[in-house]
Design a protein around this motif. Structure first.
Motif, short mmCIF file in Angstrom:
data_model
loop_
_atom_site.label_atom_id
_atom_site.label_comp_id
_atom_site.label_asym_id
_atom_site.label_seq_id
_atom_site.Cartn_x
_atom_site.Cartn_y
_atom_site.Cartn_z
N ILE A 32 0.87 -1.18 0.00
CA ILE A 32 0.00 0.00 0.00
C ILE A 32 0.90 1.23 0.00
CG2 ILE A 32 -1.89 1.20 1.20
CD1 ILE A 32 -2.80 -1.57 0.83
N GLU A 33 0.90 1.97 -1.10
CA GLU A 33 1.78 3.14 -1.20
C GLU A 33 1.18 4.29 -0.38
OE1 GLU A 33 4.72 3.16 -2.92
OE2 GLU A 33 5.20 5.31 -2.83
N VAL A 34 1.97 4.80 0.57
CA VAL A 34 1.50 5.85 1.48
C VAL A 34 2.30 7.11 1.19
CG1 VAL A 34 1.35 6.52 3.92
CG2 VAL A 34 1.03 4.12 3.27
N SER A 35 1.63 8.24 1.15
CA SER A 35 2.36 9.49 0.95
C SER A 35 3.15 9.81 2.21
CB SER A 35 1.37 10.63 0.66
OG SER A 35 2.03 11.87 0.86
N VAL A 36 4.45 10.03 2.06
CA VAL A 36 5.25 10.35 3.24
C VAL A 36 5.07 11.80 3.66
CG1 VAL A 36 7.02 8.58 2.96
CG2 VAL A 36 7.29 10.77 1.79
N ALA A 37 4.54 12.62 2.75
CA ALA A 37 4.43 14.05 3.04
C ALA A 37 3.21 14.38 3.90
CB ALA A 37 4.39 14.85 1.75
N ALA A 38 2.08 13.71 3.65
CA ALA A 38 0.82 14.08 4.32
C ALA A 38 0.74 13.42 5.69
CB ALA A 38 -0.37 13.67 3.46
N ARG A 39 1.33 14.07 6.69
CA ARG A 39 1.48 13.46 8.01
C ARG A 39 0.14 13.14 8.69
NH1 ARG A 39 5.71 13.06 11.72
NH2 ARG A 39 7.10 14.25 10.37
N GLU A 40 -0.83 14.07 8.56
CA GLU A 40 -2.10 13.87 9.26
C GLU A 40 -2.87 12.67 8.71
OE1 GLU A 40 -3.36 14.70 12.13
OE2 GLU A 40 -1.37 15.60 12.31
N LYS A 41 -2.86 12.57 7.39
CA LYS A 41 -3.52 11.44 6.74
C LYS A 41 -2.88 10.12 7.19
CE LYS A 41 -5.42 11.03 2.18
NZ LYS A 41 -5.22 11.32 0.74
N ARG A 42 -1.55 10.19 7.34
CA ARG A 42 -0.81 9.00 7.73
C ARG A 42 -1.21 8.57 9.15
NH1 ARG A 42 5.08 10.62 6.96
NH2 ARG A 42 5.27 10.22 9.18
N ARG A 43 -1.41 9.56 10.02
CA ARG A 43 -1.80 9.25 11.40
C ARG A 43 -3.14 8.53 11.42
NH1 ARG A 43 0.72 10.40 15.72
NH2 ARG A 43 2.06 11.85 14.59
N GLU A 44 -4.05 8.99 10.57
CA GLU A 44 -5.38 8.39 10.48
C GLU A 44 -5.28 6.94 9.98
OE1 GLU A 44 -8.89 9.75 7.69
OE2 GLU A 44 -8.03 11.47 8.80
N LEU A 45 -4.43 6.76 8.97
CA LEU A 45 -4.29 5.44 8.34
C LEU A 45 -3.53 4.46 9.23
CD1 LEU A 45 -4.61 3.87 5.57
CD2 LEU A 45 -2.30 4.71 5.00
N LEU A 46 -2.49 4.95 9.89
CA LEU A 46 -1.53 4.04 10.55
C LEU A 46 -1.54 4.10 12.07
CD1 LEU A 46 1.59 4.85 8.33
CD2 LEU A 46 0.01 2.95 8.05
N GLY A 47 -2.14 5.14 12.63
CA GLY A 47 -2.01 5.39 14.07
C GLY A 47 -2.34 4.21 14.96
N HIS A 48 -3.35 3.42 14.58
CA HIS A 48 -3.74 2.29 15.45
C HIS A 48 -2.70 1.17 15.38
CE1 HIS A 48 -5.09 1.05 11.49
NE2 HIS A 48 -5.27 -0.16 11.92
N MET A 49 -1.89 1.18 14.31
CA MET A 49 -0.87 0.13 14.19
C MET A 49 0.49 0.60 14.65
SD MET A 49 -1.85 -1.68 10.55
CE MET A 49 -1.86 -0.16 9.59
N ASN A 50 0.75 1.89 14.49
CA ASN A 50 2.05 2.44 14.86
C ASN A 50 1.83 3.83 15.43
OD1 ASN A 50 4.61 3.39 15.09
ND2 ASN A 50 5.08 3.39 12.91
N PRO A 51 1.96 3.95 16.75
CA PRO A 51 1.68 5.24 17.39
C PRO A 51 2.53 6.38 16.81
CG PRO A 51 2.67 3.69 18.95
CD PRO A 51 2.32 2.93 17.73
N ALA A 52 3.70 6.06 16.25
CA ALA A 52 4.52 7.11 15.67
C ALA A 52 4.09 7.44 14.24
CB ALA A 52 5.99 6.70 15.69
N ALA A 53 3.13 6.67 13.70
CA ALA A 53 2.59 6.89 12.36
C ALA A 53 3.67 6.91 11.28
CB ALA A 53 1.74 8.16 12.31
N LYS A 54 4.75 6.16 11.53
CA LYS A 54 5.82 6.08 10.53
C LYS A 54 5.59 4.85 9.65
CE LYS A 54 9.52 6.03 13.33
NZ LYS A 54 10.94 6.11 13.71
#
Lengths: 204, 204
Positions: A32-54
């Protein structure tokens, strides 16, 4: 537990490490290609799996997941030729991977981010100078260590090499010339000759 | 293989991590206090053991040695209550320790270095601002993760807690207030209540 899906980005060296090891191991997953630039979107997508949203985040077939590139390398390499099972040598492998996150990635990836990804080098001139100084120290350490060995630990290709290779081989994109590091350049060639090697960007 | 000697510094959080785990484990070693400021001298003293010339370095009774604080923690904690032997949970422990080196230590220790150790805060105002922003992101991540757990991984005190505790509990020395992180503060108290806990500085 089988890895099935990776939250990934082609420009991320941290993601690339995991793709490279998976290629060596013949593991293929949905990417799943994730935009590294859009931090907020990343938090929404990944936050439950990785608290650092990296990224990367690797998902398994039992709905569990794992974050942090070097932790993923360590986990996937268990009982393979890419990681010794001797605890002392394994600690040395981990040592280089901690060095990678603290001294190499933190400087080279950040400089590359400003210069090549965000294209804001002019605004960050002072910051770049500091990252260049510290990044060159890390490259000098690597060059010195390679003076009498072909690979970083125990004279065998391992996840330590994969980890440090990821950002070192794109260091020029962060404004680091590798001209003064001939042993690092030879080591880069050596990594690229490993069976199953894949480049950072998918070939068109 | 018995650890016998550590190249150490009282003000280094990275050294403190190892001292704290050794105290929990009842291991005592000779401590060689190394100046963290005199880099060239450090290279002379440590270079053959740690190409990055960083401390801590741990020496063993068979003349072998090990660098990188988190790698040392991982090695010493094998088969103890401070590290699970489940590979998946162990990868999560390592994940937090990589986060520590990349997101927490790199920002908090650097700010603390400029402000408290070198006392050059005024010259580094712009750099500090960047480290404070990134360091607060790391603390926010830690606070969020502690919302529904007492310890970082698997609800048990481990080397992940020891690793992140070291620089978090001295974050105010880097100009980070912990006022907005109540769960982090409670977790700090919890770490300090563990049997065998020792503070960062030796008591007079």
């Amino acid at each position: 537990m089988k890895p099935i899906r990776m939250y990934d980005s082609q420009i991320s060296g941290n993601c690339y490490k995991v793709r490279l090891l998976m290629s060596h191991l013949g593991i293929s997953v949905e990417r799943i290609e994730v935009s590294v630039a859009a931090r907020e979107k990343r938090r929404e997508l990944l936050g439950h799996m990785n608290p650092a949203a990296k990224i990367p985040v690797l998902e398994f077939d039992d709905d569990s997941f794992m974050a942090e590139s070097n932790a993923i390398l360590w986990f996937l390499a268990q009982n393979t030729i890419y990681l010794t099972d001797d605890p002392f040598q394994q600690a040395r492998v981990l040592g280089w991977m901690f060095f990678e996150q603290n001294n190499l990635e933190a400087n080279i990836a950040t400089a590359r981010w400003w210069l090549t990804v965000k294209n804001v080098g002019d605004d960050y001139r002072d910051h770049l100078a500091l990252r260049h100084e510290a990044g060159h120290q890390a490259l000098t350490t690597l060059e010195g260590h390679l003076a009498d060995r072909e690979f970083l630990v125990d004279n065998r290709y391992s996840i330590a090499d994969i980890s440090l290779y990821a950002y070192t081989h794109v260091a020029p994109e962060g404004g680091f010339s590798l001209a003064d590091y001939p042993l690092v350049r030879t080591w880069i060639d050596r990594v690229q000759q490993q069976p199953g090697y894949v480049p950072m960007f998918d070939e068109a």
